[in-house]
Design a protein around this motif. Structure first.
Motif, PDB file in Angstrom:
ATOM      1  N   PRO A 158       0.833  -1.210   0.000  1.00  0.00           N
ATOM      2  CA  PRO A 158       0.000   0.000   0.000  1.00  0.00           C
ATOM      3  C   PRO A 158       0.865   1.257   0.000  1.00  0.00           C
ATOM      4  O   PRO A 158       1.985   1.245   0.512  1.00  0.00           O
ATOM      5  CB  PRO A 158      -0.810  -0.119   1.290  1.00  0.00           C
ATOM      6  N   THR A 159       0.330   2.310  -0.587  1.00  0.00           N
ATOM      7  CA  THR A 159       1.059   3.580  -0.668  1.00  0.00           C
ATOM      8  C   THR A 159       0.184   4.728  -0.191  1.00  0.00           C
ATOM      9  O   THR A 159      -1.023   4.590  -0.042  1.00  0.00           O
ATOM     10  CB  THR A 159       1.496   3.865  -2.120  1.00  0.00           C
ATOM     11  N   ARG A 160       0.856   5.856   0.015  1.00  0.00           N
ATOM     12  CA  ARG A 160       0.145   7.092   0.338  1.00  0.00           C
ATOM     13  C   ARG A 160      -0.322   7.733  -0.971  1.00  0.00           C
ATOM     14  O   ARG A 160      -0.055   7.225  -2.054  1.00  0.00           O
ATOM     15  CB  ARG A 160       1.083   8.047   1.084  1.00  0.00           C
ATOM     16  N   LYS A 161      -0.975   8.869  -0.850  1.00  0.00           N
ATOM     17  CA  LYS A 161      -1.465   9.549  -2.056  1.00  0.00           C
ATOM     18  C   LYS A 161      -0.295  10.018  -2.931  1.00  0.00           C
ATOM     19  O   LYS A 161       0.803  10.262  -2.433  1.00  0.00           O
ATOM     20  CB  LYS A 161      -2.389  10.706  -1.693  1.00  0.00           C
ATOM     21  N   PRO A 162      -0.534  10.142  -4.231  1.00  0.00           N
ATOM     22  CA  PRO A 162       0.520  10.564  -5.167  1.00  0.00           C
ATOM     23  C   PRO A 162       1.030  11.968  -4.880  1.00  0.00           C
ATOM     24  O   PRO A 162       0.356  12.784  -4.241  1.00  0.00           O
ATOM     25  CB  PRO A 162      -0.178  10.516  -6.529  1.00  0.00           C
ATOM     26  N   ILE A 163       2.218  12.235  -5.395  1.00  0.00           N
ATOM     27  CA  ILE A 163       2.853  13.547  -5.231  1.00  0.00           C
ATOM     28  C   ILE A 163       2.888  14.274  -6.575  1.00  0.00           C
ATOM     29  O   ILE A 163       2.816  13.650  -7.623  1.00  0.00           O
ATOM     30  CB  ILE A 163       4.283  13.409  -4.663  1.00  0.00           C
ATOM     31  N   PRO A 164       3.023  15.611  -6.530  1.00  0.00           N
ATOM     32  CA  PRO A 164       3.122  16.364  -7.787  1.00  0.00           C
ATOM     33  C   PRO A 164       4.460  16.093  -8.488  1.00  0.00           C
ATOM     34  O   PRO A 164       5.481  15.883  -7.842  1.00  0.00           O
ATOM     35  CB  PRO A 164       3.029  17.828  -7.353  1.00  0.00           C
ATOM     36  N   LEU A 165       4.416  16.087  -9.795  1.00  0.00           N
ATOM     37  CA  LEU A 165       5.598  15.830 -10.624  1.00  0.00           C
ATOM     38  C   LEU A 165       6.606  16.972 -10.507  1.00  0.00           C
ATOM     39  O   LEU A 165       6.256  18.143 -10.642  1.00  0.00           O
ATOM     40  CB  LEU A 165       5.162  15.674 -12.087  1.00  0.00           C
ATOM     41  N   GLU A 166       7.872  16.622 -10.277  1.00  0.00           N
ATOM     42  CA  GLU A 166       8.971  17.602 -10.214  1.00  0.00           C
ATOM     43  C   GLU A 166      10.019  17.282 -11.291  1.00  0.00           C
ATOM     44  O   GLU A 166      11.211  17.253 -11.021  1.00  0.00           O
ATOM     45  CB  GLU A 166       9.642  17.570  -8.836  1.00  0.00           C
ATOM     46  N   SER A 167       9.570  17.071 -12.504  1.00  0.00           N
ATOM     47  CA  SER A 167      10.498  16.673 -13.569  1.00  0.00           C
ATOM     48  C   SER A 167      11.235  17.843 -14.219  1.00  0.00           C
ATOM     49  O   SER A 167      12.239  17.626 -14.897  1.00  0.00           O
ATOM     50  CB  SER A 167       9.751  15.879 -14.646  1.00  0.00           C
ATOM     51  N   ARG A 168      10.775  19.032 -14.028  1.00  0.00           N
ATOM     52  CA  ARG A 168      11.427  20.191 -14.652  1.00  0.00           C
ATOM     53  C   ARG A 168      12.359  20.877 -13.648  1.00  0.00           C
ATOM     54  O   ARG A 168      12.276  22.075 -13.410  1.00  0.00           O
ATOM     55  CB  ARG A 168      10.382  21.166 -15.185  1.00  0.00           C
ATOM     56  N   ASN A 169      13.257  20.076 -13.082  1.00  0.00           N
ATOM     57  CA  ASN A 169      14.117  20.564 -12.002  1.00  0.00           C
ATOM     58  C   ASN A 169      15.589  20.674 -12.401  1.00  0.00           C
ATOM     59  O   ASN A 169      16.438  20.957 -11.564  1.00  0.00           O
ATOM     60  CB  ASN A 169      13.970  19.655 -10.771  1.00  0.00           C
ATOM     61  N   GLY A 170      15.899  20.430 -13.664  1.00  0.00           N
ATOM     62  CA  GLY A 170      17.277  20.530 -14.128  1.00  0.00           C
ATOM     63  C   GLY A 170      18.070  19.237 -14.018  1.00  0.00           C
ATOM     64  O   GLY A 170      19.201  19.169 -14.498  1.00  0.00           O
ATOM     65  N   LEU A 171      17.493  18.211 -13.385  1.00  0.00           N
ATOM     66  CA  LEU A 171      18.170  16.918 -13.287  1.00  0.00           C
ATOM     67  C   LEU A 171      17.751  16.055 -14.471  1.00  0.00           C
ATOM     68  O   LEU A 171      16.628  16.163 -14.947  1.00  0.00           O
ATOM     69  CB  LEU A 171      17.812  16.227 -11.965  1.00  0.00           C
TER      70      LEU A 171
END
Length: 183
Positions: free
Chosen positions: A85-98
């Motif tokens: 089981p997991t907690r609720k999803p998180i917002p995407l942080e893909s535009r972070n320079g990595l």
């Protein structure tokens, strides 16, 4: 006044503890992998990941998707293929320079960009097509392997097969015995 200042510093350090966590050790059945997290560039993702580590979520789970030349994925299934089981999803942080380069770690997700929970993958190759770009949401990189790429390379070449809904499942389970926050 000095006591009040010391208490304030201690309180702030305690509140910020998840964001300060910089390394996580994955003790796997193939050896140890140390992940260096980038809380500055992916604060929500790192905080989410560290919460799962501290809760013991990753202890006893398997690498359920292993594709040589692409990535190794874990974070969701026990050895019996029961989903954790997991907690609720998180917002995407893909535009972070990595970038999704060899040795980087990124969150797995569905086609919904904001669906990442606990599953993550380690890139075993440069996978720049997974980076965010114009018209493409990408996958959020939140750190890199700092120690143990030799272990990652051992895992990436284990024999795999299809079983049920799982493709590229290791024939012999590769397990994370324990995940711990180092600092």
């Amino acid at each position: 006044m000095k006591l009040l200042t010391s208490l304030l510093v201690l309180a702030l350090a305690t509140v910020a503890a998840p964001a300060l966590a910089q390394k996580v050790r994955l003790a796997t059945s193939e050896g140890d992998i140390v992940l260096e997290l980038d809380a500055e560039k992916a604060p929500k993702t790192v905080d989410n990941f560290v919460q799962y580590v501290r809760a013991g979520h990753y202890d006893g789970i398997i690498f359920h998707r292993v594709i040589d030349g692409f990535m190794i994925q874990t974070g969701g299934y026990k050895a019996d293929l029961g989903e954790k089981p997991t907690r609720k999803p998180i917002p995407l942080e893909s535009r972070n320079g990595l970038s999704n380069v060899r040795g980087s770690i990124a969150m797995a997700r569905t086609s919904d960009p904001n669906s990442a929970t606990a599953q993550f993958f380690i890139n075993v190759n440069d996978n720049l097509r997974l980076d965010a770009a114009e018209g493409r949401d990408g996958y959020a990189v939140f750190g890199k392997v700092s120690v143990g790429m030799d272990v990652v390379d051992k895992i990436r070449v284990v024999p795999t097969h299809a079983q049920g809904m799982h493709q590229n499942l290791p024939v012999t389970p590769v397990t994370i015995r324990k995940a711990t926050v180092e600092k």
